[in-house]
Motif scaffolding. Structure first.
Motif, PDB file in Angstrom:
ATOM      1  N   ILE A   1      14.574  -6.318 -34.226  1.00 18.94           N
ATOM      2  CA  ILE A   1      15.702  -5.529 -33.729  1.00 18.94           C
ATOM      3  C   ILE A   1      16.573  -6.377 -32.802  1.00 18.94           C
ATOM      4  N   LEU A   2      15.924  -7.168 -31.949  1.00 16.73           N
ATOM      5  CA  LEU A   2      16.671  -8.067 -31.061  1.00 16.73           C
ATOM      6  C   LEU A   2      17.481  -9.081 -31.868  1.00 16.73           C
ATOM      7  N   LEU A   3      16.896  -9.564 -32.959  1.00 14.28           N
ATOM      8  CA  LEU A   3      17.582 -10.540 -33.806  1.00 14.28           C
ATOM      9  C   LEU A   3      18.835  -9.947 -34.441  1.00 14.28           C
ATOM     10  N   ILE A   4      18.784  -8.668 -34.791  1.00 16.87           N
ATOM     11  CA  ILE A   4      19.958  -8.006 -35.363  1.00 16.87           C
ATOM     12  C   ILE A   4      21.120  -8.042 -34.380  1.00 16.87           C
ATOM     13  N   PHE A   5      20.853  -7.652 -33.129  1.00 18.91           N
ATOM     14  CA  PHE A   5      21.925  -7.590 -32.135  1.00 18.91           C
ATOM     15  C   PHE A   5      22.361  -8.982 -31.686  1.00 18.91           C
ATOM     16  N   LEU A   6      21.432  -9.940 -31.694  1.00 19.40           N
ATOM     17  CA  LEU A   6      21.811 -11.320 -31.421  1.00 19.40           C
ATOM     18  C   LEU A   6      22.736 -11.825 -32.517  1.00 19.40           C
ATOM     19  N   SER A   7      22.436 -11.472 -33.740  1.00 17.21           N
ATOM     20  CA  SER A   7      23.257 -11.862 -34.882  1.00 17.21           C
ATOM     21  C   SER A   7      24.666 -11.282 -34.768  1.00 17.21           C
ATOM     22  N   ILE A   8      24.758 -10.016 -34.408  1.00 15.46           N
ATOM     23  CA  ILE A   8      26.061  -9.358 -34.259  1.00 15.46           C
ATOM     24  C   ILE A   8      26.898 -10.072 -33.190  1.00 15.46           C
ATOM     25  N   PHE A   9      26.258 -10.365 -32.064  1.00 13.76           N
ATOM     26  CA  PHE A   9      26.970 -11.035 -30.974  1.00 13.76           C
ATOM     27  C   PHE A   9      27.454 -12.417 -31.401  1.00 13.76           C
ATOM     28  N   LEU A  10      26.598 -13.177 -32.089  1.00 10.38           N
ATOM     29  CA  LEU A  10      26.964 -14.533 -32.499  1.00 10.38           C
ATOM     30  C   LEU A  10      28.094 -14.533 -33.522  1.00 10.38           C
ATOM     31  N   ILE A  11      28.074 -13.576 -34.449  1.00  9.24           N
ATOM     32  CA  ILE A  11      29.155 -13.479 -35.427  1.00  9.24           C
ATOM     33  C   ILE A  11      30.480 -13.196 -34.725  1.00  9.24           C
ATOM     34  N   ALA A  12      30.489 -12.217 -33.815  1.00 11.49           N
ATOM     35  CA  ALA A  12      31.709 -11.862 -33.082  1.00 11.49           C
ATOM     36  C   ALA A  12      32.185 -13.017 -32.205  1.00 11.49           C
ATOM     37  N   LEU A  13      31.250 -13.671 -31.523  1.00  8.06           N
ATOM     38  CA  LEU A  13      31.604 -14.796 -30.657  1.00  8.06           C
ATOM     39  C   LEU A  13      32.172 -15.948 -31.472  1.00  8.06           C
ATOM     40  N   GLY A  14      31.561 -16.219 -32.627  1.00  8.14           N
ATOM     41  CA  GLY A  14      32.058 -17.286 -33.487  1.00  8.14           C
ATOM     42  C   GLY A  14      33.487 -17.028 -33.936  1.00  8.14           C
ATOM     43  N   ILE A  15      33.780 -15.790 -34.317  1.00  5.53           N
ATOM     44  CA  ILE A  15      35.145 -15.418 -34.717  1.00  5.53           C
ATOM     45  C   ILE A  15      36.106 -15.630 -33.551  1.00  5.53           C
ATOM     46  N   PHE A  16      35.686 -15.195 -32.372  1.00  8.81           N
ATOM     47  CA  PHE A  16      36.519 -15.290 -31.175  1.00  8.81           C
ATOM     48  C   PHE A  16      36.829 -16.746 -30.828  1.00  8.81           C
ATOM     49  N   ILE A  17      35.896 -17.650 -31.109  1.00  7.51           N
ATOM     50  CA  ILE A  17      36.091 -19.062 -30.780  1.00  7.51           C
ATOM     51  C   ILE A  17      36.934 -19.788 -31.826  1.00  7.51           C
ATOM     52  N   TYR A  18      36.647 -19.559 -33.119  1.00 14.77           N
ATOM     53  CA  TYR A  18      37.300 -20.394 -34.111  1.00 14.77           C
ATOM     54  C   TYR A  18      38.643 -19.862 -34.620  1.00 14.77           C
ATOM     55  N   MET A  19      38.857 -18.554 -34.615  1.00 20.13           N
ATOM     56  CA  MET A  19      40.118 -18.023 -35.131  1.00 20.13           C
ATOM     57  C   MET A  19      41.341 -18.488 -34.334  1.00 20.13           C
ATOM     58  N   PRO A  20      41.320 -18.431 -32.992  1.00 26.37           N
ATOM     59  CA  PRO A  20      42.492 -18.870 -32.227  1.00 26.37           C
ATOM     60  C   PRO A  20      42.814 -20.358 -32.383  1.00 26.37           C
ATOM     61  N   ALA A  21      41.867 -21.160 -32.880  1.00 28.08           N
ATOM     62  CA  ALA A  21      42.143 -22.577 -33.096  1.00 28.08           C
ATOM     63  C   ALA A  21      43.257 -22.765 -34.114  1.00 28.08           C
ATOM     64  N   ASP A  22      43.484 -21.744 -34.930  1.00 24.01           N
ATOM     65  CA  ASP A  22      44.600 -21.711 -35.886  1.00 24.01           C
ATOM     66  C   ASP A  22      44.617 -22.939 -36.800  1.00 24.01           C
ATOM     67  N   ILE A  23      43.448 -23.291 -37.309  1.00 26.47           N
ATOM     68  CA  ILE A  23      43.379 -24.357 -38.306  1.00 26.47           C
ATOM     69  C   ILE A  23      43.329 -23.711 -39.689  1.00 26.47           C
ATOM     70  N   ALA A  24      42.309 -22.930 -39.912  1.00 25.85           N
ATOM     71  CA  ALA A  24      42.202 -22.134 -41.142  1.00 25.85           C
ATOM     72  C   ALA A  24      41.048 -21.176 -40.938  1.00 25.85           C
ATOM     73  N   PRO A  25      41.249 -19.886 -41.188  1.00 24.80           N
ATOM     74  CA  PRO A  25      40.169 -18.920 -40.980  1.00 24.80           C
ATOM     75  C   PRO A  25      39.101 -19.043 -42.056  1.00 24.80           C
ATOM     76  N   LEU A  26      37.892 -18.616 -41.720  1.00 20.50           N
ATOM     77  CA  LEU A  26      36.883 -18.456 -42.754  1.00 20.50           C
ATOM     78  C   LEU A  26      37.421 -17.399 -43.711  1.00 20.50           C
ATOM     79  N   PRO A  27      37.267 -17.568 -45.016  1.00 21.95           N
ATOM     80  CA  PRO A  27      37.910 -16.660 -45.965  1.00 21.95           C
ATOM     81  C   PRO A  27      37.712 -15.169 -45.710  1.00 21.95           C
ATOM     82  N   GLY A  28      36.537 -14.771 -45.213  1.00 25.07           N
ATOM     83  CA  GLY A  28      36.326 -13.359 -44.899  1.00 25.07           C
ATOM     84  C   GLY A  28      37.288 -12.880 -43.837  1.00 25.07           C
ATOM     85  N   GLU A  29      37.375 -13.644 -42.735  1.00 20.17           N
ATOM     86  CA  GLU A  29      38.317 -13.302 -41.675  1.00 20.17           C
ATOM     87  C   GLU A  29      39.755 -13.518 -42.146  1.00 20.17           C
TER      88      GLU A  29
END
Length: 215
Positions: free
Chosen positions: A108-136
């Motif tokens: 259960i902890l791994l699920i919520f850790l996963s959710i946080f890491l996915i959101a944090l990763g999006i928050f870090i890489y999207m503003p770099a404005d190089i190219a989004p991961l295709p899903g985003e």
């Protein structure tokens, strides 16, 4: 530019860890990789390869959504497909080498850790404005065309991927809940919400707003 590239790669790597922890939890993978994981289960192909195939398909979907607004630099997403597929294999190997105990509480902890890491990763890489991961990139494309909030579209998009992944395993795999499970459903709802909270917290701490959608 070097700083942007570093944030871009770091964000993708953090997201890959989110995917790896979701798979390790045994409660279903994250929505962003649910279809790729289902495809791997149904065909026996390596998940790194199916991740590339699925993400490449999403680039073409963006072309349809954006039409004349599709910028050439979005083709860089094909590089993302390769990187994210590779990072997924690497982080899976790392996570399984940690010998994390397999019990309900830890999973259960791994699920919520996963959710946080996915959101944090999006928050870090999207503003770099190089190219989004295709899903985003798909979510971003819809946001550009409609003007709707990125995080809200993200929730709807993730939910759609979960449904498709479940149907794939239901019809073509022995266990329909192998890829999609309770953890996947929670992630579909919570990643967009968590992303919004991270952005709000960043604004409160720094007084700055991060623009996730890059037109």
């Amino acid at each position: 530019m070097i700083r942007r590239i570093c944030f871009f790669v770091l964000g993708l790597f953090i997201m890959a860890f989110g995917v790896a922890f979701s798979i390790k939890s045994t409660f279903g993978t994250t929505p962003i990789s649910s279809i790729a994981y289902s495809l791997a289960l149904c065909t026996g192909i390596d998940i790194g390869i199916t991740t590339f195939i699925f993400n490449a398909a999403l680039v073409f979907i963006q072309m349809i959504i954006l039409r004349s607004k599709f910028k050439t630099k979005r083709l860089l997403q094909f590089i993302n497909c390769v990187l994210f597929g590779y990072f997924t294999n690497v982080t899976l190997a790392i996570v399984y080498s940690l010998n994390i105990p397999d019990n309900l509480f830890i999973n259960i902890l791994l699920i919520f850790l996963s959710i946080f890491l996915i959101a944090l990763g999006i928050f870090i890489y999207m503003p770099a404005d190089i190219a989004p991961l295709p899903g985003e990139g798909c979510v971003e494309s819809i946001a550009i065309v409609t003007g709707w909030r990125f995080s809200s579209i993200k929730m709807a998009f993730d939910t759609t991927m979960v449904i498709i992944a479940f149907l794939m395993c239901f019809f073509f795999y022995t266990n329909p809940f192998e890829s999609v499970n309770i953890g996947t459903v929670i992630s579909a709802v919570m990643v967009g919400f968590t992303l919004r909270q991270i952005a709000k917290l960043y604004n409160q701490v720094t007084g700055k707003n991060i623009n996730i959608v890059n037109k």
